[in-house]
Enzyme design. Structure first.
Site, PDB file in Angstrom:
ATOM      1  N   SER A  98      -2.074  -8.938   4.255  1.00 50.50           N
ATOM      2  CA  SER A  98      -2.255  -9.750   3.056  1.00 50.50           C
ATOM      3  C   SER A  98      -1.791 -11.165   3.357  1.00 50.50           C
ATOM      4  O   SER A  98      -1.024 -11.384   4.311  1.00 50.50           O
ATOM      5  CB  SER A  98      -1.416  -9.182   1.892  1.00 50.50           C
ATOM      6  OG  SER A  98      -1.338 -10.098   0.810  1.00 50.50           O
ATOM      7  N   TYR A 133       5.871  -5.465  -1.827  1.00 51.74           N
ATOM      8  CA  TYR A 133       4.523  -5.535  -1.244  1.00 51.74           C
ATOM      9  C   TYR A 133       4.509  -6.480  -0.045  1.00 51.74           C
ATOM     10  O   TYR A 133       3.948  -6.155   1.003  1.00 51.74           O
ATOM     11  CB  TYR A 133       3.567  -6.012  -2.329  1.00 51.74           C
ATOM     12  CG  TYR A 133       2.118  -6.062  -1.940  1.00 51.74           C
ATOM     13  CD1 TYR A 133       1.346  -4.911  -1.933  1.00 51.74           C
ATOM     14  CD2 TYR A 133       1.499  -7.269  -1.624  1.00 51.74           C
ATOM     15  CE1 TYR A 133      -0.001  -4.957  -1.595  1.00 51.74           C
ATOM     16  CE2 TYR A 133       0.158  -7.319  -1.286  1.00 51.74           C
ATOM     17  CZ  TYR A 133      -0.591  -6.162  -1.279  1.00 51.74           C
ATOM     18  OH  TYR A 133      -1.918  -6.213  -0.949  1.00 51.74           O
ATOM     19  N   LYS A 167       3.433  -5.722   3.871  1.00 53.09           N
ATOM     20  CA  LYS A 167       2.271  -6.382   4.469  1.00 53.09           C
ATOM     21  C   LYS A 167       2.654  -7.250   5.678  1.00 53.09           C
ATOM     22  O   LYS A 167       1.868  -7.396   6.613  1.00 53.09           O
ATOM     23  CB  LYS A 167       1.547  -7.211   3.417  1.00 53.09           C
ATOM     24  CG  LYS A 167       0.894  -6.363   2.326  1.00 53.09           C
ATOM     25  CD  LYS A 167      -0.080  -5.357   2.906  1.00 53.09           C
ATOM     26  CE  LYS A 167      -0.810  -4.568   1.845  1.00 53.09           C
ATOM     27  NZ  LYS A 167      -1.780  -3.601   2.410  1.00 53.09           N
TER      28      LYS A 167
END
Length: 281
Positions: A145, A158, A162
């Protein structure tokens, strides 16, 4: 062995995790359009089988949780049994926090579940698929990401996962160099899928943080279909990195400078700090 420059998708078999919705579903459709067979892997049965019905005999649905190595092994084996080989792996399954949160206020269970799915799930998927892919000099793509290279305040769970996926994917490509098998990392910006609804639609403090932290062009979501087109091109070209939308490329290329500046801004930005305290509560 010299690395192949391109990879035709015609009659190739691609295993896609997180295939039931969002990026995974859109990419699976694009892969079938390009002539590939797809093994659709997802934990949610109903959308998975609905997509398989839509895609027809070029698809095989496998209900599996990427946190369970045994069932991911079984999915890779099923690909070979059904289509004769496993040529490409798209380790894409991922989840985010149910709502924006700080590290201090995050749920321990949710934090660890995100790492299990987003990071260790990628590791398990690659380990299960790599032996077969190496036999045919195929390709592996892992979904990271843009959060791998921007500050993840309000979404650290998150972002942490990532960033780990990015490091894993780069190392994997380097280790495979010269073997004929390749790997790449996908860096989506914000994509219009359910995973971003909490930050973009459901939480006012998070929306304000995004507006303060990112220019309008960067914070505007793109469609999953647009990202899927970039994924197909990237696989065909065995690209080491796929950044979509491309307006994020300068941010990645200058991350060393950008990160120092943005971290310093957050240190001094009273309004952003106030919004983060709201997330703490």
């Amino acid at each position: 062995m010299k690395r192949n420059s391109t990879l035709s998708l015609r009659d190739r078999t691609v295993l896609v995790t997180g295939a039931g919705s969002g990026i995974g579903a859109a990419t699976s459709r694009a892969l079938v359009t390009a002539g590939a067979n797809v093994v659709l892997v997802d934990i949610h049965s109903d959308p998975l089988h609905k997509l398989a019905t839509e895609l027809g005999p070029q698809s095989l649905p496998v209900v599996a949780d990427v946190t369970d190595r045994t069932v991911v092994d079984a999915a890779a084996a099923a690909a070979v049994t059904r289509f004769g080989s496993l040529d490409i792996c798209f380790a894409n399954a991922g989840i985010a926090a149910s709502k924006p949160t700080t590290i201090r206020n995050s749920s321990e269970h949710e934090f660890e579940r995100i790492l299990e799915v987003d990071l260790l799930g990628v590791w398990r998927t690659v380990r299960s698929c790599l032996p077969e892919i190496a036999k045919v000099n195929g390709h592996i793509l892992v979904t990271s990401s843009v959060y791998a290279f921007v500050n993840g305040i309000g979404n650290a769970l998150y972002a942490m996962a990532k960033a780990g996926v990015e490091s894993f994917g780069r190392s994997l490509r380097g280790e495979l160099a010269g073997t004929g098998t390749t790997a790449g990392v996908l860096y989506p910006g914000w994509v219009d899928t359910p995973i971003i609804s909490a930050s973009h639609e459901q939480h006012s403090a998070s929306q304000e943080l995004i507006q303060l932290g990112f220019p309008g062009a960067l914070r505007t979501p793109i469609t999953a279909e647009r990202l899927a087109e970039a994924v197909v091109r990237g696989i065909e070209n065995r690209s080491p990195r796929i950044i979509c939308p491309r307006r994020w490329i300068p941010v990645s290329a200058t991350r060393g400078v950008v990160n120092v500046i943005t971290d310093a801004v957050i240190d001094r930005h009273r309004q952003m700090q106030s919004l983060l305290r709201q997330l703490d509560r």
